[in-house]
Design an enzyme around this catalytic site. Structure first.
Site, short mmCIF file in Angstrom:
data_model
loop_
_atom_site.label_atom_id
_atom_site.label_comp_id
_atom_site.label_asym_id
_atom_site.label_seq_id
_atom_site.Cartn_x
_atom_site.Cartn_y
_atom_site.Cartn_z
N ARG A 91 12.75 -6.63 -7.66
CA ARG A 91 12.06 -5.43 -7.14
C ARG A 91 12.36 -5.35 -5.64
O ARG A 91 12.30 -6.36 -4.94
CB ARG A 91 10.54 -5.51 -7.39
CG ARG A 91 10.18 -5.53 -8.87
CD ARG A 91 8.69 -5.33 -9.08
NE ARG A 91 8.28 -3.94 -8.86
CZ ARG A 91 7.01 -3.54 -8.81
NH1 ARG A 91 6.03 -4.43 -8.94
NH2 ARG A 91 6.70 -2.28 -8.62
N ASP A 126 2.63 -2.94 0.30
CA ASP A 126 3.78 -3.70 -0.20
C ASP A 126 4.75 -4.09 0.91
O ASP A 126 5.48 -5.08 0.80
CB ASP A 126 4.51 -2.92 -1.29
CG ASP A 126 3.66 -2.89 -2.55
OD1 ASP A 126 2.79 -2.01 -2.65
OD2 ASP A 126 3.83 -3.79 -3.39
N LYS A 171 1.64 1.78 -3.27
CA LYS A 171 1.83 2.50 -4.54
C LYS A 171 1.91 4.01 -4.35
O LYS A 171 1.15 4.57 -3.56
CB LYS A 171 0.67 2.13 -5.48
CG LYS A 171 0.68 2.78 -6.84
CD LYS A 171 1.96 2.63 -7.60
CE LYS A 171 2.36 1.19 -7.78
NZ LYS A 171 3.76 1.06 -8.27
O1 MRU Z 1 4.01 -1.64 -8.67
P1 MRU Z 1 2.91 -2.58 -8.33
O2 MRU Z 1 1.82 -2.57 -9.33
O3 MRU Z 1 3.43 -3.96 -8.05
O4 MRU Z 1 2.33 -2.03 -6.98
C1 MRU Z 1 1.33 -2.74 -6.34
C2 MRU Z 1 0.76 -2.04 -5.18
O5 MRU Z 1 1.23 -1.01 -4.76
C3 MRU Z 1 -0.38 -2.70 -4.52
O6 MRU Z 1 -1.23 -1.75 -3.96
C4 MRU Z 1 0.19 -3.57 -3.40
O7 MRU Z 1 1.05 -4.55 -3.89
C5 MRU Z 1 -0.84 -4.12 -2.58
S1 MRU Z 1 -1.70 -5.43 -3.28
C6 MRU Z 1 -1.43 -6.62 -2.16
#
Ligand code: MRU
Length: 353
Positions: free
Chosen positions: A85, A244, A255
């Site tokens: 990712r 992230d 997200k």
């Molecule tokens: O695609 P994901 O479910 O891995 O996305 C996660 C997020 O966007 C969270 O809000 C993000 O990782 C913050 S949690 C520390």
């Protein structure tokens, strides 16, 4: 309060394997996946069985141990896991740390050690465990700093969150944004949490609601499109999300949909906070324009959880993350203190230790 579940755990000693809670099956089923090959780990990250920035980093660190157990080269394993990712910088941070510790190990180094050293597997496992433990501690610190920052909120204040940033995004800690909310609840502030369902994969509905309900925190699930309405109704006093990747100037990837929430919060003069550990900052990039945004499969939109939800052949744009500009963020709650106001200087002073 400790977690009722283990998101990530290492089974046995250095020659053991990784076990992750399969988040794609929640909330209906609690299923653990055994990752005995690097391919298993890569798939677990890619398909979001293990997800959320810090958890991806912890899983990848243990994933390196899995790969070396298979007899593969550390650098090759790190390169491969790095392709799982692209957005959460914790992945690259953790892999870099594993590479460095391997380089310093007698198995791969050129200088002979003065004293007998543990085999590389033990060294790598110790490092992965350290990353895991540090993540747990950093969740505690964020929860404290965040709850102190939000201490002025009245009892029963409404807090809106997007996606899932709870214990499920940590190896064994309480999470980032939800960790702050759990701490407010522990302090008797009785937060009322509005949970964006978080299309298309419903991390909010499936995971955040599950965590909040397990802990007895008052929570209301809303469609993403309802966020503006509950703000207009005066029911939200603060927004807290995770992140992230955060650029040196404070632009924050999280997200998809977070940016829209931040704009709507600004329109209603509601403070928008981000909670993220120092490991989520990427000081090598000056702004959010340089954050790589993961594009995910069209089927996540056209076949929501397996069922056709769009006409066959529909063209789809499915970025998994968006970037909220720093000027929309009232403060960033880190494990090293609160960044406020959010700019390159305050960030450097707080996280570039
Ligand atoms: O695609 P994901 O479910 O891995 O996305 C996660 C997020 O966007 C969270 O809000 C993000 O990782 C913050 S949690 C520390």
């Amino acid at each position: 309060m400790s977690n009722a579940f283990a998101t990530i755990r290492w089974e046995d000693d250095a020659d053991g394997h990784l076990v992750v809670l399969d988040q794609t099956r929640l909330p209906g089923e609690t299923v653990y996946l055994e990752c005995r090959t690097v391919e298993d780990v890569w798939q677990a990250i890619k398909r979001l069985s293990v997800r959320g920035a810090p958890a991806i980093g912890v899983a990848a660190a243990y994933g390196v141990c899995v790969g070396v157990n298979e007899g593969r080269d550390v650098n090759e394993v790190c390169d491969y896991l790095a392709t799982s990712r692209p957005t959460a910088v914790n992945l690259f941070w953790a892999l870099e740390r594993m590479r460095r510790v391997a380089e310093g190990s007698p198995t791969t180094g050129t200088v002979l050690p003065a004293r007998p050293q543990p085999p590389i597997l033990e060294v790598l496992l110790a490092e992965a465990r350290a990353i895991d433990a540090e993540d747990r501690e950093s969740c505690r610190a964020m929860a404290r700093f965040g709850a102190d920052l939000l201490d002025d909120l009245p009892v029963g204040a409404g807090i809106l969150t997007h996606c899932n940033a709870g214990a499920l995004v940590s190896g064994s800690g309480g999470g980032t944004a939800l960790g702050v909310i759990f701490e407010l609840a522990r302090r008797g502030k009785r937060p009322r949490v509005f949970v964006d369902e978080t299309r298309p994969l419903l991390q909010g509905a499936r995971l955040t609601m599950w965590e909040l309900m397990q802990r007895g925190v008052e929570a209301m699930l809303i469609c993403d499109s309802v966020a503006a309405q509950v703000m207009r109704e005066g029911r939200v006093q603060a927004v807290v999300t995770g992140a992230d990747r955060i650029a040196a100037n404070g632009d924050t990837a999280n997200k998809i949909g977070t940016y829209g929430v931040a704009i709507v919060a600004r329109a209603h003069q509601i403070p928008f906070y981000v909670a993220a550990p120092a490991t989520t900052f990427d000081l090598s990039i000056s702004s959010g324009a340089d954050i790589p945004i993961e594009q995910r499969a069209a089927e996540e939109i056209t076949h929501g959880f397996g069922k056709p939800t769009a006409p066959a052949g529909a063209a789809v744009y499915n970025p998994a993350f968006d970037v909220t500009p720093a000027e929309l963020i009232a403060a960033i709650i880190t494990d090293r203190g609160v960044v406020r106001p959010v700019n390159a200087d305050t960030i450097r002073a707080t996280v570039a230790l």
